[in-house]
Design a protein around this motif. Structure first.
Motif, PDB file in Angstrom:
ATOM      1  N   UNK A 192     -16.843  -8.325   1.232  1.00  0.00           N
ATOM      2  CA  UNK A 192     -17.332  -8.135   2.598  1.00  0.00           C
ATOM      3  C   UNK A 192     -17.431  -9.454   3.357  1.00  0.00           C
ATOM      4  N   UNK A 193     -17.416 -10.574   2.651  1.00  0.00           N
ATOM      5  CA  UNK A 193     -17.558 -11.869   3.301  1.00  0.00           C
ATOM      6  C   UNK A 193     -16.372 -12.764   3.014  1.00  0.00           C
ATOM      7  N   UNK A 194     -16.469 -14.038   3.380  1.00  0.00           N
ATOM      8  CA  UNK A 194     -15.374 -14.970   3.145  1.00  0.00           C
ATOM      9  C   UNK A 194     -15.045 -15.104   1.666  1.00  0.00           C
ATOM     10  N   UNK A 195     -13.775 -15.266   1.356  1.00  0.00           N
ATOM     11  CA  UNK A 195     -13.326 -15.526  -0.010  1.00  0.00           C
ATOM     12  C   UNK A 195     -12.445 -16.767   0.048  1.00  0.00           C
TER      13      UNK A 195
ATOM     14  N   UNK B 182      -5.018 -24.534  -0.681  1.00  0.00           N
ATOM     15  CA  UNK B 182      -6.302 -23.919  -0.363  1.00  0.00           C
ATOM     16  C   UNK B 182      -6.145 -22.759   0.608  1.00  0.00           C
ATOM     17  N   UNK B 183      -6.893 -21.689   0.358  1.00  0.00           N
ATOM     18  CA  UNK B 183      -6.898 -20.534   1.256  1.00  0.00           C
ATOM     19  C   UNK B 183      -8.321 -20.023   1.389  1.00  0.00           C
ATOM     20  N   UNK B 184      -8.733 -19.764   2.626  1.00  0.00           N
ATOM     21  CA  UNK B 184     -10.033 -19.161   2.908  1.00  0.00           C
ATOM     22  C   UNK B 184      -9.778 -17.982   3.841  1.00  0.00           C
ATOM     23  N   UNK B 185     -10.229 -16.803   3.446  1.00  0.00           N
ATOM     24  CA  UNK B 185      -9.891 -15.582   4.188  1.00  0.00           C
ATOM     25  C   UNK B 185     -11.141 -14.843   4.635  1.00  0.00           C
ATOM     26  N   UNK B 186     -11.059 -14.283   5.853  1.00  0.00           N
ATOM     27  CA  UNK B 186     -12.157 -13.502   6.430  1.00  0.00           C
ATOM     28  C   UNK B 186     -11.702 -12.056   6.611  1.00  0.00           C
TER      29      UNK B 186
ATOM     30  N   UNK C 100     -17.787 -22.622   4.321  1.00  0.00           N
ATOM     31  CA  UNK C 100     -17.950 -21.175   4.171  1.00  0.00           C
ATOM     32  C   UNK C 100     -19.048 -20.644   5.094  1.00  0.00           C
ATOM     33  N   UNK C 101     -20.077 -21.453   5.360  1.00  0.00           N
ATOM     34  CA  UNK C 101     -21.089 -21.002   6.327  1.00  0.00           C
ATOM     35  C   UNK C 101     -20.483 -20.889   7.726  1.00  0.00           C
ATOM     36  N   UNK C 102     -19.675 -21.881   8.125  1.00  0.00           N
ATOM     37  CA  UNK C 102     -19.041 -21.821   9.438  1.00  0.00           C
ATOM     38  C   UNK C 102     -18.082 -20.633   9.517  1.00  0.00           C
ATOM     39  N   UNK C 103     -17.383 -20.370   8.418  1.00  0.00           N
ATOM     40  CA  UNK C 103     -16.484 -19.216   8.389  1.00  0.00           C
ATOM     41  C   UNK C 103     -17.272 -17.921   8.532  1.00  0.00           C
ATOM     42  N   UNK C 104     -18.442 -17.852   7.892  1.00  0.00           N
ATOM     43  CA  UNK C 104     -19.263 -16.645   8.002  1.00  0.00           C
ATOM     44  C   UNK C 104     -19.725 -16.390   9.423  1.00  0.00           C
ATOM     45  N   UNK C 105     -20.051 -17.439  10.158  1.00  0.00           N
ATOM     46  CA  UNK C 105     -20.478 -17.255  11.554  1.00  0.00           C
ATOM     47  C   UNK C 105     -19.306 -16.835  12.429  1.00  0.00           C
ATOM     48  N   UNK C 106     -18.138 -17.400  12.157  1.00  0.00           N
ATOM     49  CA  UNK C 106     -16.948 -16.980  12.903  1.00  0.00           C
ATOM     50  C   UNK C 106     -16.663 -15.506  12.645  1.00  0.00           C
ATOM     51  N   UNK C 107     -16.837 -15.084  11.409  1.00  0.00           N
ATOM     52  CA  UNK C 107     -16.615 -13.668  11.082  1.00  0.00           C
ATOM     53  C   UNK C 107     -17.568 -12.767  11.851  1.00  0.00           C
ATOM     54  N   UNK C 108     -18.817 -13.187  12.015  1.00  0.00           N
ATOM     55  CA  UNK C 108     -19.770 -12.400  12.799  1.00  0.00           C
ATOM     56  C   UNK C 108     -19.309 -12.247  14.242  1.00  0.00           C
ATOM     57  N   UNK C 109     -18.821 -13.334  14.835  1.00  0.00           N
ATOM     58  CA  UNK C 109     -18.348 -13.275  16.218  1.00  0.00           C
ATOM     59  C   UNK C 109     -17.192 -12.287  16.351  1.00  0.00           C
ATOM     60  N   UNK C 110     -16.236 -12.355  15.428  1.00  0.00           N
ATOM     61  CA  UNK C 110     -15.068 -11.486  15.505  1.00  0.00           C
ATOM     62  C   UNK C 110     -15.446 -10.026  15.254  1.00  0.00           C
ATOM     63  N   UNK C 111     -16.281  -9.799  14.275  1.00  0.00           N
ATOM     64  CA  UNK C 111     -16.695  -8.410  14.003  1.00  0.00           C
ATOM     65  C   UNK C 111     -17.489  -7.836  15.163  1.00  0.00           C
ATOM     66  N   UNK C 112     -18.266  -8.687  15.815  1.00  0.00           N
ATOM     67  CA  UNK C 112     -19.019  -8.212  16.973  1.00  0.00           C
ATOM     68  C   UNK C 112     -18.070  -7.702  18.049  1.00  0.00           C
TER      69      UNK C 112
END
Length: 571
Positions: free
Chosen positions: A393-396, A416-420, A485-497
């Motif tokens: 459900x969160x960043x990986x 390196x790969x980080x996915x939302x 990963x914290x910054x990625x989590x906040x970006x994910x909140x913006x997009x999901x919103x």
């Protein structure tokens, strides 16, 4: 790694090195119970100082062996300290029938007052610790260049202590260590740039470095002095983790001897509540470092820790400010777009600035969109297979190309790969990528041979060779940090919103509250990092300390006023 070595390493990692039951022979230990200062434990060599056999000292009062002014100094020092805190230098005085001039340090742990006594060598009191420490700080504070700062740190500690070699040793993300600065005698082998495997300083040793900022071994060939009795009334062994005199692991002593080191000292460097690194000192012959010099080294180490922590904090704040600006700009652009899903592929260049990365990719409506350094479309099936396997459900995130790419060619120089997960049901993903870091790593000995194992497989010893050994490391990037990963989590909140607001899938107020909680957690962590910086303020004078206190009081008043205003509004 062989099964025998694997099992031996596991036993080494479980060694209770803080329960050694012994001290080094260059000092003495007396442990007392308050309020009557009744002696409970002593080191077996105490008769050489007091003239009284070790077996005859327990249950007697400390006042029989120390003058009242020394006892008073000990009492005042522990009054200022914290239980289980590091030992503090308390007094200098004459002890025993020979009136031996000694340094006394004290701390409270396990319900006992532990007094460490070290005879003063001739000339040990000639320099004021505060004056010397301030001069050292002034010499390194004059540079803003990171490499030059670390080099000056090594040089200043060598000037202070006279060791043959002083290194600044930084822990990496995988707990291996690297020598990033060095000052040494011309005839000493250079260790600058060498890397050491994580097993050289196991986890329990790193924990002790956090508890005890200074560790000194004047003679690696010493015979340990037992503490009598070696257990408390409850039958548990004494926790000697905070003692400067604590006897160290025999494996570590053998390690030093294998390096040709007869004496050593380490000064812990901490940042953000973690062990960032060490200032490591080596000498070819036994070398005693008196408590006064160690006090200067401790003060200097606190300053170095403060500077490094402040530099990391500034970088983190700058990164978060940049990421917040990107999120705000992205939110406005998507809000003005007719369909956020259709608009997002055109914003990949903006999204690349949301995290430190080399490129970004978007899997949307079964199509691959990319900007910067990103995998080719042919590599996307392997990427999606990794996300279906490890995503949630969160960043990986991963730093290794092997986790998501079917071979180096498919990765295309990325690792390196980080996915939302934008929409798990639809399989929509936003990904960030980092290039692989091809490194020529020079190890101090082979990292796959960190220990030797005896024939029965029960005991291990350190490696005997520290000759430089090189390897080429590929397929890995700079790891994604917790801050990433914290910054990625906040970006994910913006997009999901934006996603959910368009499709009326949730109450936006709830998402706003989630975002607010994340922001408040960030502010709390910033305050915690600021509080850690105070450990490095020991060198400041009373005027500066008063200014800090006034500013902190003002901040407390502002926060309390804000809370009262909020509560009144809710009422």
């Amino acid at each position: 790694m062989s099964p025998d070595l694997d099992q031996a390493l596991a036993r080494c990692a479980q060694e209770p090195i803080h329960l050694s039951g012994a001290i080094q022979p260059h000092g003495y230990l007396i442990s007392c119970a308050l309020p009557d200062w009744s002696i409970r434990h002593v080191s077996a060599n105490i008769e050489a100082l007091t003239g009284i056999a070790a077996a005859d000292m327990p249950r007697r009062s400390l006042r029989e062996f120390l003058t009242e002014d020394l006892v008073q100094s000990l009492s005042e020092t522990i009054g200022f300290g914290e239980p289980d805190g590091p030992a503090q230098r308390a007094a200098v005085g004459n002890i025993g029938p020979g009136a031996q001039l000694c340094d006394l340090s004290v701390h409270v742990a396990g319900g006992l007052v532990h007094i460490e006594i070290e005879p003063q060598p001739p000339g040990a009191g000639e320099r004021s610790p505060a004056v010397v420490g301030q001069a050292m700080i002034a010499r390194v504070a004059a540079t803003d260049d990171e490499h030059d700062f670390h080099q000056r740190v090594a040089e200043q500690v060598r000037l202070l202590t006279g060791y043959d070699r002083v290194m600044v040793y930084r822990f990496r993300h995988d707990d291996s260590g690297e020598v990033i600065a060095e000052s040494c005698a011309a005839e000493m082998p250079a260790y600058l740039g060498l890397r050491y495997p994580a097993s050289d300083i196991p986890a329990q040793a790193r924990k002790l470095y956090l508890r005890n900022r200074i560790r000194v071994i004047p003679d690696a060939g010493y015979a340990p002095v037992p503490v009598l009795p070696d257990r408390g009334p409850d039958g548990a062994p004494l926790d000697l983790g905070q003692l400067a005199l604590r006897s160290v692991s025999p494996v570590h002593l053998e390690y030093l001897r294998n390096m040709g080191v007869a004496a050593s000292m380490s000064i812990s460097i901490t940042a953000g509540g973690r062990l960032w690194g060490l200032i490591a000192c080596h000498h070819r012959s036994p070398r005693l470092v008196p408590p006064g010099v160690r006090a200067v080294a401790d003060m200097f180490g606190l300053f170095v820790s403060m500077r490094i922590a402040a530099r990391e904090q500034r970088a983190a704040v700058a990164a978060e400010d940049g990421a917040r600006a990107v999120r705000d700009a992205l939110g406005l652009r998507l809000a003005n777009a007719g369909d956020a899903r259709l608009a997002l592929p055109t914003e990949l260049d903006l999204l690349r600035r949301a995290l430190p990365c080399d490129g970004a990719g978007l899997w949307l409506h079964d199509e691959w969109h990319s900007a910067g350094r990103a995998p080719a479309a042919a590599a996307v099936p392997g990427l999606l297979a990794w996300l279906r396997r490890d995503g949630g459900a969160g960043p990986v995130a991963t730093a290794n190309a092997a986790d998501w790419a079917d071979g180096p060619d498919a990765a295309g120089g990325l690792a390196g790969a980080l996915a939302l997960p934008l929409d798990a049901a639809r399989g929509e993903w936003l990904c960030f990528f980092r290039c692989e870091q091809i490194q020529e790593v020079r190890w101090a000995g082979r990292p796959d041979q960190p220990f030797t194992v005896d024939p029965d497989g029960q005991h291990i010893g350190p490696r005997a060779s520290f000759a430089a050994w090189s390897e080429t490391v590929r397929g890995a990037s700079i790891p994604w940090s917790d801050a990433d990963q914290r910054m990625a989590g906040r970006l994910l909140l913006v997009l999901r919103e934006r996603w959910r607001r368009e499709h009326h899938q949730s109450d936006p107020t709830d998402l706003n509250q989630q975002r607010t909680r994340l922001e408040m957690r960030d502010q709390r962590q910033r305050l915690q990092r600021l509080s850690e910086l105070l450990d490095g303020m020991a060198h400041l004078g009373p005027g500066a300390t008063t200014q800090f206190a006034a500013r902190i009081s003002q901040l407390e008043e502002d926060l309390q006023a804000l809370v009262r205003t909020t509560e009144a509004g809710e009422g």
